[in-house]
Every structure is written in structure tokens, then in C-alpha cells.
Design an enzyme around this catalytic site. Sequence first.
Site, short mmCIF file in Angstrom:
data_model
loop_
_atom_site.label_atom_id
_atom_site.label_comp_id
_atom_site.label_asym_id
_atom_site.label_seq_id
_atom_site.Cartn_x
_atom_site.Cartn_y
_atom_site.Cartn_z
N THR A 297 0.68 -1.20 0.10
CA THR A 297 0.04 -0.02 -0.07
C THR A 297 0.92 1.15 0.06
O THR A 297 0.36 2.31 -0.69
CB THR A 297 -0.88 0.06 1.28
N SER B 199 3.68 -7.34 -0.83
CA SER B 199 4.18 -8.24 0.43
C SER B 199 3.55 -9.64 0.20
O SER B 199 4.26 -10.53 0.96
CB SER B 199 3.82 -7.35 1.77
#
Length: 334
Positions: free
Chosen positions: A15, A67
Site C-alpha cells: 500500500t 508483500s
Amino acid sequence: MSTKPRVVVLLTGGTIGSAGRDEFDRLDYVDAGRMLDDEQARALYRFPDDLADEVDVGFERFSGVPSTAFDEVAWARLRARVLALAPEVSGVVVTHGTATLEETAYVLHLTTPSPVPVVLVGAQRPPTALGSDAQVGLLNAVRVAASPAARGHGVLVAMDDRVLSARDVLKTSNSGLDAFRARDHGPLGDVDPYGRVWMHRRLLRRHTVDSAFAGTAPGAWPRVEIVPVWAGADARVVERPVADGARGLVVASLPPGMNPPAVEAALQRAVEAGVAVVVGSRALTGRLTQRRGMDERGLIGSDTLSPQQARILLALCLAAGMDRAGIVEAFATH
């Protein structure tokens, strides 16, 4: 020669490195997968003008993957880059997606033999969105990494003005800005609105230069599975990963470390077959104590680690060739 501390920011995905379709996009960006390029990232990560008088900040692209794509290979590469930078810098910041941030932080915490502050930071809202936490989060992370007070604390996470140990950190919310918390013992410190870093306590568990795994790069670890448990779960939740070759199991048990009878029986068979079994808990907080009954059955308590952190520690223990006594000791001291 400049006496200012030098901090290198290693950019990854997630993000904090994503772009929404507009300033109101705080959700759909997750599926769009639109990453900021380096120029866009530098433009959005705005720092106050006077920071340049305090810290020499450099940026380096490490990866552009989210991730969710991090694994042992990515962890080994990241560890190697941190160690290569450590002799030349005052600190390293890693921007990281929040989905697996706590796992990357704990791997580095256990395997990186350097006292130089390594600080991970993510964001719950992309830097293109109104009310994003990306800019202030990265600023705080840089200030923590540059602070002499952060040296020797192991790998840290700077989120929501808190300074958290990789040993304790846990993501507790899908979308809240205060998602990252210390599991049981609170933050190590904080960053105040003036940007001053305050450290309040020191972690006594082994880490970084003192870790038993300090010289161990993440690699082809033995297979360790997390086993979820629920009311009515049966032996198959244990038997399937064992049949698939798992050498270790971390059980996300019913609090405080109990399981349905069929699961308990299957765990006993797994132990007898030579599988290392760590008993954890679905509960967010509270120690999973090494009970006498667990000793009698050959089980290992997860202490205050989350199941995902316990999986990492167990994999490192097995890779190091530890027997059950050694694993129990590692969980008590790391």
C-alpha cells in the site's frame, strides 16, 4: 565531511508504494495493482524542508512486488542488502506492504547481525489517498532509523507514531490506521509531533547480533505449516500437512492452547513420527506457557509469539538442526 546521519530507504511494494485511481480510492487500489514508480514515490513522500539539515536521506529501489509475494528468497535478498548497507549508514528503512510486514521484520530481527537500526514501515492507505498515513509514517521511520536511541534495539516497526519491536508486532486491523500493535508488552517508544524519538524500554530477548541465528540467511527452510483449529476440527487438519512432508507444525489452537480430542490425538501421532509441534493460540494476546502436560507429550509452547512468527522461529530452529530441548530454549530466549 558531513556529520549528519545517513539513512537509506529501500522501496518495495504494498500500500505504501501503491497508487489509487483518485484521491478517494482507499480500497479498490488493492486489486488494481498500480505501483508508484521511483519518481512518483519521491514526489509523494514529502519531507519537511528542515529534515535535510538533520538527516541525509537516500532512496533505493529494492523490489516492486507486494508483500504477499515475499518469501524466503526475498527475505534472503533483503537481509543481504541490509548487511551490505549497514557499515556505511546510520540506519535503514524498508517500505513494505502491511500484509506480511510483521513476518519480514521478525526474519530480519532473528537473522541480521548488525546493531544498525533497521525500521520497517507500511501504510493502511495509499499515498495518493486523502488522509493517507504513508507520508508521516515514512518520515517517522526515517527519524527513528537516524536516531542513536534506536541503535541496538533490534529490528523495529514505525507505525502510527509508535516504535514497535519486531518481536512483539502484530497487525490487528484490516483497515484501521492504528492496525499495528505490540502483542503483549507495549511499544518500545514513540515519535512525538515534533519528530523527536523517545525510547522507553529495551527488549531483553535475543536478537540481531546476539541471536542464535545471526549468521543464518533465510533459505530452503524445512517445511513448517500453520494448522488452524476450530470447534469440531478433526484429525485431518494435522494429517494433511504431515503427509505432505511438513517437519514442523505450529497449531493456532483454541485459547489457551487446547484442541478438540481428534486433533490432540493426531498431534501426538505427529510428535511420535518426529514432527516438531509448537502449540500457539488464536487469541491475540497472552503467553502460551510451556505446561508440564506439554512436556509430557513432547509439545512446545509458542510463548508470546503469533502463529506466523512462531512458524519462522521453528523453521530456523529446524534448519539449525536443533532437537526439542533446543527448540524449547529458543522459544524461551528469542
